[in-house]
Design a protein around this motif. Structure first.
Motif, mmCIF file in Angstrom:
data_model
loop_
_atom_site.group_PDB
_atom_site.id
_atom_site.type_symbol
_atom_site.label_atom_id
_atom_site.label_comp_id
_atom_site.label_asym_id
_atom_site.label_seq_id
_atom_site.Cartn_x
_atom_site.Cartn_y
_atom_site.Cartn_z
ATOM 1 N N GLU A 129 1.921 45.601 37.873
ATOM 2 C CA GLU A 129 1.278 46.259 36.722
ATOM 3 C C GLU A 129 1.510 47.773 36.691
ATOM 4 O O GLU A 129 1.202 48.424 35.679
ATOM 5 C CB GLU A 129 -0.240 45.996 36.742
ATOM 6 C CG GLU A 129 -0.638 44.553 36.569
ATOM 7 C CD GLU A 129 -0.718 43.795 37.895
ATOM 8 O OE1 GLU A 129 -1.251 42.678 37.899
ATOM 9 O OE2 GLU A 129 -0.248 44.343 38.937
ATOM 10 N N MET A 163 7.891 49.022 28.050
ATOM 11 C CA MET A 163 6.683 48.311 28.457
ATOM 12 C C MET A 163 5.454 49.064 27.964
ATOM 13 O O MET A 163 5.424 50.297 27.943
ATOM 14 C CB MET A 163 6.634 48.160 29.981
ATOM 15 C CG MET A 163 5.382 47.427 30.482
ATOM 16 S SD MET A 163 5.363 47.189 32.266
ATOM 17 C CE MET A 163 6.622 45.925 32.442
ATOM 18 N N GLN A 164 4.426 48.325 27.556
ATOM 19 C CA GLN A 164 3.205 48.929 27.070
ATOM 20 C C GLN A 164 2.493 49.696 28.179
ATOM 21 O O GLN A 164 2.366 49.212 29.301
ATOM 22 C CB GLN A 164 2.278 47.846 26.526
ATOM 23 C CG GLN A 164 1.013 48.388 25.875
ATOM 24 C CD GLN A 164 0.140 47.276 25.353
ATOM 25 O OE1 GLN A 164 0.377 46.103 25.647
ATOM 26 N NE2 GLN A 164 -0.871 47.627 24.564
ATOM 27 N N THR A 165 2.038 50.921 27.879
ATOM 28 C CA THR A 165 1.286 51.705 28.861
ATOM 29 C C THR A 165 -0.196 51.641 28.483
ATOM 30 O O THR A 165 -0.709 52.485 27.751
ATOM 31 C CB THR A 165 1.769 53.164 28.889
ATOM 32 O OG1 THR A 165 1.785 53.681 27.553
ATOM 33 C CG2 THR A 165 3.162 53.259 29.472
ATOM 34 N N ASP A 166 -0.850 50.610 28.982
ATOM 35 C CA ASP A 166 -2.244 50.348 28.610
ATOM 36 C C ASP A 166 -3.189 50.398 29.796
ATOM 37 O O ASP A 166 -4.308 49.914 29.731
ATOM 38 C CB ASP A 166 -2.354 48.990 27.924
ATOM 39 C CG ASP A 166 -1.872 47.835 28.813
ATOM 40 O OD1 ASP A 166 -1.221 48.112 29.844
ATOM 41 O OD2 ASP A 166 -2.147 46.678 28.473
ATOM 42 N N LEU A 167 -2.759 51.029 30.903
ATOM 43 C CA LEU A 167 -3.597 51.179 32.092
ATOM 44 C C LEU A 167 -3.611 52.636 32.527
ATOM 45 O O LEU A 167 -2.719 53.419 32.163
ATOM 46 C CB LEU A 167 -3.066 50.324 33.247
ATOM 47 C CG LEU A 167 -2.902 48.818 33.024
ATOM 48 C CD1 LEU A 167 -2.301 48.174 34.274
ATOM 49 C CD2 LEU A 167 -4.231 48.184 32.673
ATOM 50 N N ALA A 184 -0.347 54.870 32.209
ATOM 51 C CA ALA A 184 -0.029 55.992 31.324
ATOM 52 C C ALA A 184 -0.338 57.340 31.974
ATOM 53 O O ALA A 184 0.134 58.380 31.517
ATOM 54 C CB ALA A 184 -0.818 55.863 30.030
ATOM 55 N N ARG A 217 2.763 49.972 33.748
ATOM 56 C CA ARG A 217 1.899 50.086 32.569
ATOM 57 C C ARG A 217 0.967 51.294 32.644
ATOM 58 O O ARG A 217 0.230 51.566 31.698
ATOM 59 C CB ARG A 217 1.072 48.810 32.417
ATOM 60 C CG ARG A 217 1.904 47.585 32.071
ATOM 61 C CD ARG A 217 1.144 46.279 32.335
ATOM 62 N NE ARG A 217 -0.135 46.214 31.640
ATOM 63 C CZ ARG A 217 -1.044 45.265 31.851
ATOM 64 N NH1 ARG A 217 -0.804 44.291 32.761
ATOM 65 N NH2 ARG A 217 -2.181 45.258 31.175
#
Length: 319
Positions: free
Chosen positions: A60, A1-5, A65, A63
């Protein structure tokens, strides 16, 4: 999963707030509890844990980081401990260890003082965006601050750098709770603005408001004692800002907090006094402006400080 937070905590004497913050500074998920400031260390940490568990339960959360903490201080980033003046149950309290126990040891955590966090916010998304050198301040029940140097937040080794509230600007001034004398905070904080006005004979209006807000209302109506109290606060701030600018060559000072909400009652005498203190050529052009991010600045800044300190892409911090 994208870690964009980035997860963020903003810990103060009144509230403990948490959020998941996007790379544009947007708060996607929020949680908050009152700070049980008069309780023992475990009860206060219990409130932090409740906020974190609410965040970790959000879909969420995976996500995230990293996690940034902006706490009332003093803090010690090198040991992960905090000793907030307004939370007496926490003295050298191992906050980072407690947070890691709740969220898992794999998530990187960055701790800074609340003044540094607000500086990170204003540099990333606010009034100091794009500036190479800045001092950002909160003037409220206390006076705190943080520095931007060479386009980056400069928290210092313990996370407290830029704490302008405890620069002494009156060598023979009143004793400050920090142990020094004549500190900026001892003159310019909201409670001390009110105390000075009361000591000089000012009387609250019909609403009985004896706080700095009441003094501001009286000053707007032309009360000379109220105006003098704000002028004295502005002079103390000007002296502290000029000293900081002379030392590290900042180009802008950003001021937020409840006292800054008085607007021109504070900023007009502040700019006037600054001309008398910031006299050298390399500081004479120093700008003073209001902060723009309001009550979310602590959370936005905790995320921004974590992004810089932990070097977490793709977040940018206004450099």
């Amino acid at each position: 999963m994208q870690t964009d937070l980035i997860a963020a905590l903003d810990i103060g004497g009144t509230k403990i707030a948490g959020a998941l913050v996007g790379e544009d500074g947007q708060l996607l998920v929020r949680a908050q509890r009152p700070t049980p400031a008069k309780e023992n260390a475990g009860v206060v940490m219990g409130a932090v844990t409740e906020v974190l568990r609410e965040l970790t339960a959000a879909p969420e959360w995976p996500r995230a980081a990293g996690l940034g903490i902006g706490s009332a201080g003093p803090v010690n980033a090198s040991t992960g401990t905090v000793s907030p003046v307004n939370i007496p149950g926490w003295r050298e309290f191992p906050l980072v260890a407690g947070v890691r126990e709740t969220v898992g040891t794999d998530l990187p955590v960055e701790l800074v003082g609340d003044g540094v966090a607000i500086t990170a916010a204003e540099h990333w998304q606010g009034a100091a965006r794009g500036r190479a050198g800045a001092l950002c301040m909160v003037v409220s029940t206390g006076v705190g601050g943080g520095l931007v140097l060479d386009g980056r937040i400069h928290p210092g080794p313990t996370g407290n750098a830029g704490h302008i509230g405890h620069i002494s600007v009156d060598l023979d001034g009143d004793a400050c709770p920090c142990g020094a004398r004549g500190c900026v905070e001892r003159i310019a904080s909201g409670p001390n603005i009110a105390a000075r006005a009361l000591s000089e004979g000012w009387l609250p209006g019909p609403d009985g408001d004896a706080t700095a807000r009441g003094v501001a209302a009286a000053a707007r109506a032309g009360d000379p004692i109220a105006l003098a109290s704000f002028d004295r606060a502005a002079q103390a701030l000007a002296a502290g800002i000029a000293a900081t600018a002379t030392l590290v060559e900042i180009e802008i000072a950003v001021i937020g907090g409840g006292v800054a909400g008085a607007g021109d009652l504070l900023f007009e005498p502040l700019r006037r006094h600054l001309k008398s203190y910031a006299t050298l050529s390399f500081v004479s052009g120093l700008e003073v402006v209001p902060a723009v991010l309001g009550t979310d600045a602590g959370l936005i800044g905790a995320a921004a400080a974590a992004a810089q300190g932990l070097r977490l892409p793709p977040f940018a911090t206004g450099a």
